[in-house]
Design a protein around this motif. Structure first.
Motif, PDB file in Angstrom:
ATOM      1  N   TRP A 152       0.832  -1.197   0.000  1.00 55.92           N
ATOM      2  CA  TRP A 152       0.000   0.000   0.000  1.00 55.92           C
ATOM      3  C   TRP A 152       0.866   1.246   0.000  1.00 55.92           C
ATOM      4  O   TRP A 152       2.067   1.199   0.262  1.00 55.92           O
ATOM      5  CB  TRP A 152      -0.954  -0.004   1.194  1.00 55.92           C
ATOM      6  CG  TRP A 152      -0.304   0.162   2.538  1.00 55.92           C
ATOM      7  CD1 TRP A 152      -0.211   1.295   3.287  1.00 55.92           C
ATOM      8  CD2 TRP A 152       0.342  -0.867   3.323  1.00 55.92           C
ATOM      9  NE1 TRP A 152       0.442   1.048   4.474  1.00 55.92           N
ATOM     10  CE2 TRP A 152       0.787  -0.256   4.517  1.00 55.92           C
ATOM     11  CE3 TRP A 152       0.571  -2.235   3.103  1.00 55.92           C
ATOM     12  CZ2 TRP A 152       1.472  -0.980   5.503  1.00 55.92           C
ATOM     13  CZ3 TRP A 152       1.256  -2.953   4.090  1.00 55.92           C
ATOM     14  CH2 TRP A 152       1.689  -2.325   5.265  1.00 55.92           C
ATOM     15  N   THR A 153       0.221   2.361  -0.313  1.00 56.44           N
ATOM     16  CA  THR A 153       0.856   3.668  -0.299  1.00 56.44           C
ATOM     17  C   THR A 153       0.049   4.579   0.615  1.00 56.44           C
ATOM     18  O   THR A 153      -1.181   4.573   0.579  1.00 56.44           O
ATOM     19  CB  THR A 153       0.915   4.270  -1.716  1.00 56.44           C
ATOM     20  OG1 THR A 153       1.662   3.394  -2.557  1.00 56.44           O
ATOM     21  CG2 THR A 153       1.587   5.637  -1.712  1.00 56.44           C
ATOM     22  N   ALA A 154       0.741   5.371   1.441  1.00 53.52           N
ATOM     23  CA  ALA A 154       0.068   6.326   2.322  1.00 53.52           C
ATOM     24  C   ALA A 154       1.012   7.481   2.598  1.00 53.52           C
ATOM     25  O   ALA A 154       2.193   7.269   2.895  1.00 53.52           O
ATOM     26  CB  ALA A 154      -0.341   5.653   3.637  1.00 53.52           C
ATOM     27  N   GLY A 155       0.505   8.691   2.481  1.00 55.43           N
ATOM     28  CA  GLY A 155       1.317   9.860   2.776  1.00 55.43           C
ATOM     29  C   GLY A 155       2.570   9.962   1.932  1.00 55.43           C
ATOM     30  O   GLY A 155       3.583  10.493   2.391  1.00 55.43           O
ATOM     31  N   GLY A 156       2.515   9.459   0.702  1.00 56.56           N
ATOM     32  CA  GLY A 156       3.686   9.481  -0.170  1.00 56.56           C
ATOM     33  C   GLY A 156       4.713   8.414   0.152  1.00 56.56           C
ATOM     34  O   GLY A 156       5.787   8.390  -0.452  1.00 56.56           O
ATOM     35  N   ARG A 157       4.406   7.526   1.081  1.00 60.69           N
ATOM     36  CA  ARG A 157       5.306   6.438   1.474  1.00 60.69           C
ATOM     37  C   ARG A 157       4.719   5.106   1.034  1.00 60.69           C
ATOM     38  O   ARG A 157       3.500   4.959   0.943  1.00 60.69           O
ATOM     39  CB  ARG A 157       5.528   6.468   2.997  1.00 60.69           C
ATOM     40  CG  ARG A 157       6.208   7.741   3.475  1.00 60.69           C
ATOM     41  CD  ARG A 157       6.032   7.977   4.971  1.00 60.69           C
ATOM     42  NE  ARG A 157       6.645   6.917   5.768  1.00 60.69           N
ATOM     43  CZ  ARG A 157       6.446   6.778   7.086  1.00 60.69           C
ATOM     44  NH1 ARG A 157       5.628   7.620   7.737  1.00 60.69           N
ATOM     45  NH2 ARG A 157       7.044   5.820   7.753  1.00 60.69           N
ATOM     46  N   ARG A 158       5.602   4.143   0.764  1.00 60.87           N
ATOM     47  CA  ARG A 158       5.170   2.847   0.248  1.00 60.87           C
ATOM     48  C   ARG A 158       5.595   1.724   1.189  1.00 60.87           C
ATOM     49  O   ARG A 158       6.676   1.775   1.763  1.00 60.87           O
ATOM     50  CB  ARG A 158       5.761   2.608  -1.145  1.00 60.87           C
ATOM     51  CG  ARG A 158       5.293   3.635  -2.170  1.00 60.87           C
ATOM     52  CD  ARG A 158       5.843   3.326  -3.542  1.00 60.87           C
ATOM     53  NE  ARG A 158       5.413   4.324  -4.524  1.00 60.87           N
ATOM     54  CZ  ARG A 158       5.714   4.269  -5.815  1.00 60.87           C
ATOM     55  NH1 ARG A 158       6.455   3.276  -6.286  1.00 60.87           N
ATOM     56  NH2 ARG A 158       5.277   5.214  -6.635  1.00 60.87           N
ATOM     57  N   PHE A 159       4.730   0.722   1.289  1.00 61.69           N
ATOM     58  CA  PHE A 159       4.943  -0.355   2.251  1.00 61.69           C
ATOM     59  C   PHE A 159       4.583  -1.706   1.643  1.00 61.69           C
ATOM     60  O   PHE A 159       3.745  -1.793   0.742  1.00 61.69           O
ATOM     61  CB  PHE A 159       4.072  -0.126   3.495  1.00 61.69           C
ATOM     62  CG  PHE A 159       4.319   1.193   4.161  1.00 61.69           C
ATOM     63  CD1 PHE A 159       5.304   1.327   5.120  1.00 61.69           C
ATOM     64  CD2 PHE A 159       3.573   2.312   3.809  1.00 61.69           C
ATOM     65  CE1 PHE A 159       5.538   2.557   5.730  1.00 61.69           C
ATOM     66  CE2 PHE A 159       3.797   3.543   4.406  1.00 61.69           C
ATOM     67  CZ  PHE A 159       4.787   3.657   5.366  1.00 61.69           C
ATOM     68  N   VAL A 160       5.215  -2.726   2.190  1.00 60.65           N
ATOM     69  CA  VAL A 160       4.951  -4.103   1.788  1.00 60.65           C
ATOM     70  C   VAL A 160       4.820  -4.941   3.048  1.00 60.65           C
ATOM     71  O   VAL A 160       5.594  -4.776   4.002  1.00 60.65           O
ATOM     72  CB  VAL A 160       6.097  -4.662   0.912  1.00 60.65           C
ATOM     73  CG1 VAL A 160       5.907  -6.150   0.658  1.00 60.65           C
ATOM     74  CG2 VAL A 160       6.171  -3.906  -0.408  1.00 60.65           C
ATOM     75  N   ALA A 161       3.844  -5.832   3.065  1.00 55.29           N
ATOM     76  CA  ALA A 161       3.694  -6.811   4.138  1.00 55.29           C
ATOM     77  C   ALA A 161       3.987  -8.191   3.568  1.00 55.29           C
ATOM     78  O   ALA A 161       3.435  -8.571   2.523  1.00 55.29           O
ATOM     79  CB  ALA A 161       2.278  -6.763   4.709  1.00 55.29           C
ATOM     80  N   LEU A 162       4.860  -8.922   4.232  1.00 55.55           N
ATOM     81  CA  LEU A 162       5.243 -10.265   3.816  1.00 55.55           C
ATOM     82  C   LEU A 162       5.075 -11.209   5.001  1.00 55.55           C
ATOM     83  O   LEU A 162       5.342 -10.834   6.146  1.00 55.55           O
ATOM     84  CB  LEU A 162       6.702 -10.302   3.354  1.00 55.55           C
ATOM     85  CG  LEU A 162       7.069  -9.402   2.174  1.00 55.55           C
ATOM     86  CD1 LEU A 162       8.584  -9.332   2.025  1.00 55.55           C
ATOM     87  CD2 LEU A 162       6.428  -9.913   0.890  1.00 55.55           C
ATOM     88  N   ARG A 163       4.654 -12.424   4.695  1.00 63.14           N
ATOM     89  CA  ARG A 163       4.465 -13.400   5.758  1.00 63.14           C
ATOM     90  C   ARG A 163       5.465 -14.543   5.573  1.00 63.14           C
ATOM     91  O   ARG A 163       5.600 -15.098   4.483  1.00 63.14           O
ATOM     92  CB  ARG A 163       3.032 -13.928   5.763  1.00 63.14           C
ATOM     93  CG  ARG A 163       2.698 -14.717   7.019  1.00 63.14           C
ATOM     94  CD  ARG A 163       1.209 -14.971   7.123  1.00 63.14           C
ATOM     95  NE  ARG A 163       0.445 -13.750   7.303  1.00 63.14           N
ATOM     96  CZ  ARG A 163       0.327 -13.092   8.438  1.00 63.14           C
ATOM     97  NH1 ARG A 163       0.954 -13.523   9.525  1.00 63.14           N
ATOM     98  NH2 ARG A 163      -0.409 -12.000   8.513  1.00 63.14           N
ATOM     99  N   GLY A 164       6.169 -14.864   6.653  1.00 64.84           N
ATOM    100  CA  GLY A 164       7.133 -15.950   6.609  1.00 64.84           C
ATOM    101  C   GLY A 164       6.451 -17.287   6.411  1.00 64.84           C
ATOM    102  O   GLY A 164       5.297 -17.489   6.780  1.00 64.84           O
TER     103      GLY A 164
END
Length: 251
Positions: A201-213
């Protein structure tokens, strides 16, 4: 346990910036390109974008490269078990003053609760630690419990860059160059081929990734898998300004 502290982490300008809550501080590549470090944001309280990331955390939380500790402090205030690690003594001290737990430790050194953390955080560009994203992801997998969650912040541009950089306050380089990486979301997902994708996702001009082991059984099966062929993409666009049981803390 002693930690080998990089010269930049022990340098006066870095500690002074954390103490003052402001820069300027930059990472500088050999070609002169500068990446501004967001000291003011790191030293402030967790903002709305941070809080939304922390809402996704599961179980106990390890914040890798915690800096001055805004995320650890917020998690602690929520009653969560959280530990920050950082190679900078100034960062660790700042985190503790905010009420969080922190250790001066590299992510590649032995850590409390290995294999039992519910969530590992790699925020504020910390996917670049060590300059080897594949090695860092492998280390994160060993820190997490089976099926644990990795939350990583990626660069705001599509980049796959592994270089040596200096820390600088715009007057002089601090210490020796050290390896660093910058990854956009697409690049991170290429390196994370052994992980289950849990969101981006993107929020406030920042980007993130969620990964599950992977669960234990799947980890063994995937260990012999060949990684996809890939190569680093070096971004030299100077005009760009990307933003970059329970474990127990024993010092």
């Amino acid at each position: 346990m002693s930690t080998t502290v990089p010269a930049w982490a022990a340098a006066g300008p870095y500690a002074a910036a954390l103490h003052a809550g402001r820069g300027p501080l930059f990472l500088r590549r050999a070609d002169g390109w500068l990446l501004p470090l967001e000291v003011e944001r790191w030293c402030a309280r967790a903002d709305a974008v941070d809080l939304a990331v922390l809402d996704r955390c599961e179980g106990t939380v390890l914040d890798v490269g915690c800096g001055p500790g805004r995320l650890v402090a917020e998690l602690t205030a929520r009653g969560r078990t959280a530990l920050g690690i950082d190679v900078s003594e100034a960062a660790v001290d700042h985190t503790i003053r905010l009420g969080g737990q922190a250790l001066r430790r590299s992510v590649f050194e032995p850590l409390p609760g290995e294999g039992r953390w519910g969530t590992v955080l790699l925020m504020d560009g910390n996917i670049g630690i060590g300059g080897d994203p594949a090695a860092l992801l492998e280390r994160a997998a060993r820190l997490l419990r089976p099926g644990g969650l990795l939350l990583a912040e990626t660069a705001a541009v599509d980049v796959d860059e592994r270089v040596h950089v200096h820390l600088t306050d715009a007057r002089a380089a601090i210490g020796s160059p050290f390896p660093w990486a910058r990854l956009g979301t697409a690049a991170l997902l290429r390196y994370a081929y052994r992980w289950e994708r849990a969101g981006q996702w993107t929020a406030g001009g920042r980007r993130f990734v969620a990964l599950r082991g992977l669960p234990v059984a799947d980890r063994t099966a995937s260990s012999s898998a060949e990684p996809p062929k890939r190569s680093a993409v070096i971004n030299s666009q100077r005009a760009a300004n990307p933003s970059g049981g329970s474990p127990v803390a024993n010092r």
